[in-house]
Design a protein around this motif. Sequence first.
Motif, PDB file in Angstrom:
ATOM      1  N   GLU A   1      -0.922   2.944 -14.233  1.00 23.00           N
ATOM      2  CA  GLU A   1       0.307   3.546 -14.718  1.00 23.00           C
ATOM      3  C   GLU A   1       1.386   3.543 -13.628  1.00 23.00           C
ATOM      4  N   ARG A   2       0.972   3.880 -12.423  1.00 21.86           N
ATOM      5  CA  ARG A   2       1.942   4.073 -11.354  1.00 21.86           C
ATOM      6  C   ARG A   2       2.470   2.758 -10.780  1.00 21.86           C
ATOM      7  N   TYR A   3       1.608   1.742 -10.704  1.00 25.19           N
ATOM      8  CA  TYR A   3       1.993   0.488 -10.055  1.00 25.19           C
ATOM      9  C   TYR A   3       2.142  -0.671 -11.030  1.00 25.19           C
ATOM     10  N   ASN A   4       2.029  -0.351 -12.340  1.00 22.18           N
ATOM     11  CA  ASN A   4       2.199  -1.393 -13.339  1.00 22.18           C
ATOM     12  C   ASN A   4       1.252  -2.571 -13.106  1.00 22.18           C
TER      13      ASN A   4
ATOM     14  N   LYS B   1      -7.092 -18.801   6.235  1.00 20.92           N
ATOM     15  CA  LYS B   1      -8.057 -18.143   5.370  1.00 20.92           C
ATOM     16  C   LYS B   1      -7.430 -16.940   4.676  1.00 20.92           C
ATOM     17  N   LEU B   2      -6.662 -16.168   5.419  1.00 22.04           N
ATOM     18  CA  LEU B   2      -6.109 -14.930   4.877  1.00 22.04           C
ATOM     19  C   LEU B   2      -4.688 -14.716   5.378  1.00 22.04           C
ATOM     20  N   LEU B   3      -3.908 -14.021   4.567  1.00 22.64           N
ATOM     21  CA  LEU B   3      -2.617 -13.527   5.054  1.00 22.64           C
ATOM     22  C   LEU B   3      -2.662 -12.006   4.921  1.00 22.64           C
ATOM     23  N   TYR B   4      -2.419 -11.307   6.019  1.00 28.45           N
ATOM     24  CA  TYR B   4      -2.469  -9.841   6.010  1.00 28.45           C
ATOM     25  C   TYR B   4      -1.048  -9.296   6.131  1.00 28.45           C
ATOM     26  N   THR B   5      -0.669  -8.464   5.175  1.00 39.01           N
ATOM     27  CA  THR B   5       0.685  -7.882   5.250  1.00 39.01           C
ATOM     28  C   THR B   5       0.673  -6.401   4.868  1.00 39.01           C
ATOM     29  N   ILE B   6       1.572  -5.658   5.466  1.00 36.58           N
ATOM     30  CA  ILE B   6       1.835  -4.260   5.079  1.00 36.58           C
ATOM     31  C   ILE B   6       3.283  -4.289   4.587  1.00 36.58           C
ATOM     32  N   PRO B   7       3.501  -4.607   3.308  1.00 39.07           N
ATOM     33  CA  PRO B   7       4.875  -4.878   2.872  1.00 39.07           C
ATOM     34  C   PRO B   7       5.780  -3.645   2.860  1.00 39.07           C
ATOM     35  N   THR B   8       5.182  -2.460   2.684  1.00 42.31           N
ATOM     36  CA  THR B   8       6.033  -1.287   2.491  1.00 42.31           C
ATOM     37  C   THR B   8       5.883  -0.297   3.645  1.00 42.31           C
TER      38      THR B   8
ATOM     39  N   ASP C   1      -1.904  -4.350   2.403  1.00 42.03           N
ATOM     40  CA  ASP C   1      -2.358  -3.053   2.914  1.00 42.03           C
ATOM     41  C   ASP C   1      -1.223  -2.052   2.676  1.00 42.03           C
ATOM     42  N   ASP C   2      -1.514  -1.009   1.898  1.00 45.19           N
ATOM     43  CA  ASP C   2      -0.417  -0.145   1.438  1.00 45.19           C
ATOM     44  C   ASP C   2      -0.705   1.345   1.648  1.00 45.19           C
ATOM     45  N   PRO C   3      -0.889   1.769   2.910  1.00 48.21           N
ATOM     46  CA  PRO C   3      -1.195   3.199   3.105  1.00 48.21           C
ATOM     47  C   PRO C   3       0.019   4.107   2.946  1.00 48.21           C
ATOM     48  N   TYR C   4       1.227   3.510   3.014  1.00 49.67           N
ATOM     49  CA  TYR C   4       2.436   4.355   3.105  1.00 49.67           C
ATOM     50  C   TYR C   4       3.350   4.281   1.892  1.00 49.67           C
TER      51      TYR C   4
ATOM     52  N   PRO D   1       8.195  -3.153  -6.434  1.00 49.28           N
ATOM     53  CA  PRO D   1       6.855  -3.408  -6.998  1.00 49.28           C
ATOM     54  C   PRO D   1       5.869  -3.830  -5.912  1.00 49.28           C
ATOM     55  N   ILE D   2       4.610  -3.387  -6.048  1.00 43.71           N
ATOM     56  CA  ILE D   2       3.608  -3.853  -5.096  1.00 43.71           C
ATOM     57  C   ILE D   2       3.321  -5.340  -5.380  1.00 43.71           C
ATOM     58  N   LEU D   3       2.877  -6.052  -4.356  1.00 44.08           N
ATOM     59  CA  LEU D   3       2.572  -7.481  -4.540  1.00 44.08           C
ATOM     60  C   LEU D   3       1.536  -7.664  -5.646  1.00 44.08           C
TER      61      LEU D   3
END
Length: 404
Positions: free
Chosen positions: A89-92, A175-182, A213-216, A227-229
């Motif tokens: 609901e919150r992040y669609n 192999k991976l992409l690590y991001t903290i977008p927000t 990674d979205d702790p914040y 919107p989150i990724l």
Amino acid sequence: MISLNYEEEFSEIAKNLKASEIRELLKFTQQPDIISFAGGLPNPKSFPVEKINSIVENLLKKEGASVLQYGSTEGVNSFRDTLSEFVNERYNIKTKRENILITAGSQQALYLLAKIFINPGDHVIVEAPTYIGVLTAFQSYSPKYIAIEMDDNGMDTHLLEEKLKELKKDGIKPKLLYTIPTFQNPAGVTMSLDRRKHLLELAEEFNLLVIEDDPYGELRYSGESLPILKSMDKNGQVIYLGTFSKILAPGLRLAHMIANEEIIHKAVLAKQGIDLCTNTLGQYIARDYIKGGYLIEHLPNIIRLYKGHRDLMLDMMEDEFPENVRWTHPDGGMFLWVTLPPKIDAEMMFKKAIAHKVAYVIGSAFFPNRDHKNTMRLNFTYSTEEQIKEGIKRLAEVIKEEIS
Ligand SMILES: Cc1ncc(COP(=O)(O)O)c(C=O)c1O
């Protein structure tokens, strides 16, 4: 009696585990008279102590011993159901119980992802600067880092595109992409919507797995929410990490990984060898905290508290810091990022800061190759308002002395 030489007995992986210099530096910050902007702790005033107390009482009364039992490695089913309803609901997004793994903090999720994806020498893309904990979580698996510069709009995806093309020419597929977008840790910046879209286009074109990674994300004090990724992920390429550490209490060690079922299944197998399951009582507490509507009710209190701290720190910096110092203006989260004139080395300056009874984290710690010596990270959530006022004055003095 034989005496073992432990150093010889340790595995190759253990031999490579080194205490970071940063941890050593952080020891200084624990002296009681030091005002520390170094840590990354939430403010204890944000913890809903009374509410947790009443939820635990109810749980033990109504559900008894079952909330103290081992649980399944995936997590308590009723908690995963509550959580999937909440995030959908919150992040669609459209997630089911099967897409969720409950972990002991998102730090554990990062470790599990390293364990299931990274072979030594694999290429991993990170933001420059990035979260120190991801470097720690990945270190046993010895990846090669590709660090992409950021600006006020987050990771520069045009630089990323160039880099991906270059790597492809050399036959390398990261192999991976690590991001903290927000509200990134450490920089405090947020990836713009255009860049979020561009990043996902690149992930599709170059067949990349993305860790979001979205702790914040829930801690927004100004600006429009984005919107989150994961909500724009058409192909199951995004692995989303959320945590209760900054919106409930970090001591519960409770976080969630949301991903394609196959990834969750492999991560469950990896987790079984580590801790069997995440703390069961904590999961029931978080379930009832969400179900009772308390999370939604309490978030504005945390936001109000931290917004005040952020505004105060920014105002103080505006008043006190010399002209040739720049800093980010985060719309949320817990940190801001300071760039000193190029000739200043924040690591060298650290001793002086400790002598002035104020502390920060040196910025170079957040870069895999330890460059950008003229930067530092400041936390604004933990200190009191008085400490922020006094601490920024002290820090301004240190910087002015160092510049002159
Ligand atoms: C970007 C980022 N990821 C992960 C974590 C780990 O959080 P936890 O293990 O408490 O969920 C933190 C904590 O500060 C963080 O800043």
